[in-house]
Design a protein around this motif. Structure first.
Motif, short mmCIF file in Angstrom:
data_model
loop_
_atom_site.label_atom_id
_atom_site.label_comp_id
_atom_site.label_asym_id
_atom_site.label_seq_id
_atom_site.Cartn_x
_atom_site.Cartn_y
_atom_site.Cartn_z
N MET A 152 90.48 76.96 36.58
CA MET A 152 90.31 76.16 35.37
C MET A 152 88.94 76.42 34.77
O MET A 152 87.96 76.47 35.48
N SER A 153 88.90 76.59 33.47
CA SER A 153 87.62 76.85 32.83
C SER A 153 87.03 75.55 32.30
O SER A 153 86.94 75.32 31.10
N ARG A 154 86.66 74.69 33.25
CA ARG A 154 86.02 73.41 32.93
C ARG A 154 84.71 73.33 33.69
O ARG A 154 84.58 73.85 34.78
N PHE A 155 83.77 72.61 33.09
CA PHE A 155 82.50 72.37 33.78
C PHE A 155 82.67 71.13 34.64
O PHE A 155 82.90 70.04 34.11
N SER A 208 75.97 79.03 39.18
CA SER A 208 76.92 80.13 39.02
C SER A 208 78.30 79.65 38.57
O SER A 208 78.97 80.33 37.78
N ALA A 209 78.74 78.49 39.02
CA ALA A 209 80.05 77.96 38.59
C ALA A 209 80.05 77.71 37.08
O ALA A 209 81.05 77.96 36.41
N PHE A 210 78.93 77.24 36.55
CA PHE A 210 78.84 77.00 35.11
C PHE A 210 78.78 78.32 34.35
O PHE A 210 79.41 78.46 33.30
N ARG A 211 78.04 79.29 34.89
CA ARG A 211 77.99 80.61 34.24
C ARG A 211 79.38 81.25 34.22
O ARG A 211 79.75 81.88 33.23
N VAL A 271 81.46 82.63 30.97
CA VAL A 271 82.04 83.97 30.89
C VAL A 271 83.53 83.87 30.55
O VAL A 271 84.03 84.59 29.67
N GLN A 272 84.26 82.98 31.24
CA GLN A 272 85.70 82.81 30.98
C GLN A 272 85.96 82.44 29.52
O GLN A 272 86.95 82.87 28.93
N ARG A 273 85.07 81.64 28.97
CA ARG A 273 85.22 81.19 27.58
C ARG A 273 84.58 82.15 26.58
O ARG A 273 84.58 81.87 25.38
N ASN A 274 83.99 83.23 27.08
CA ASN A 274 83.32 84.24 26.25
C ASN A 274 82.23 83.62 25.37
O ASN A 274 82.09 83.95 24.19
N VAL A 275 81.45 82.71 25.95
CA VAL A 275 80.35 82.07 25.22
C VAL A 275 79.11 82.95 25.34
O VAL A 275 78.61 83.18 26.44
N GLN A 276 78.63 83.44 24.22
CA GLN A 276 77.44 84.28 24.18
C GLN A 276 76.20 83.48 23.79
O GLN A 276 75.09 83.80 24.19
N GLU A 277 76.41 82.47 22.97
CA GLU A 277 75.31 81.66 22.46
C GLU A 277 75.61 80.20 22.77
O GLU A 277 76.74 79.75 22.59
N LEU A 278 74.62 79.48 23.25
CA LEU A 278 74.79 78.08 23.64
C LEU A 278 74.35 77.16 22.51
O LEU A 278 73.25 77.31 21.98
N VAL A 295 75.30 70.84 26.36
CA VAL A 295 75.32 72.29 26.15
C VAL A 295 76.76 72.79 26.17
O VAL A 295 77.51 72.50 27.09
N GLY A 296 77.11 73.55 25.14
CA GLY A 296 78.43 74.15 25.08
C GLY A 296 78.38 75.40 24.22
O GLY A 296 77.30 75.85 23.83
N GLY A 297 79.52 75.90 23.88
CA GLY A 297 79.59 77.06 23.01
C GLY A 297 79.63 76.64 21.55
O GLY A 297 79.64 75.44 21.23
#
Length: 149
Positions: A5-8, A26-29, A33-40, A53-55
């Motif tokens: 699951m791609s949840r924090f 690392s779990a948050f990173r 990555v799963q969500r393809n977030v480049q910028e926070l 903090v999110g995408g």
């Protein structure tokens, strides 16, 4: 079958290094990555002394709410003040660290450690003792209300 699951979720506390950086768990990173977030997108939480903090999708969700409101009513103006005036974009460095800026420190009281707190579609940065106190208060209020979950 097991599905990631791609949840924090969960929380972790990390020390800030001498250069003012902190490693994002690392779990948050992995979720980023799963969500393809480049910028926070980071903003000062509306309720807690925390930075959320999110995408970019998190900012877009708030902007859709603002667009749905009458621009002449206080709700839209207040929301814009909070999400635009209290928000910044940030990036992780190549090692997965976040710079703990004055924007973060001033609002949260963070000094030498950061507690990362999962909030499903985003995570938060807390001063560790403030997080422990807020979590205990929330648990106590649910207990007083007779709520199990």
């Amino acid at each position: 079958m097991f599905r990631v699951m791609s949840r924090f979720l969960s929380n972790a506390t990390n020390r800030i290094d001498a250069k003012g950086r902190v490693s994002v768990p690392s779990a948050f990173r992995s979720v980023l990555v799963q969500r393809n977030v480049q910028e926070l997108y980071c903003f000062q939480d509306f309720v807690f002394p925390a930075i959320s903090v999110g995408g970019p999708d998190l900012l877009e969700r708030f902007e859709r709410q603002i667009a749905a409101e009458d621009p002449f009513l206080p709700d839209a103006n207040e929301m814009s003040l909070l999400i635009h005036g209290g928000g910044v974009f940030m990036k992780l460095d190549a090692e997965g660290r976040l710079m703990v800026t004055d924007f973060i420190r001033g609002f949260t009281g963070i000094s030498d450690e950061v507690t990362f707190v999962g909030r499903a579609d985003h995570f938060q940065l807390w001063q560790p003792q403030a997080f422990v106190a807020a979590q205990a208060q929330a648990r106590g209020e649910r207990k007083l209300a007779g709520k199990r979950s």
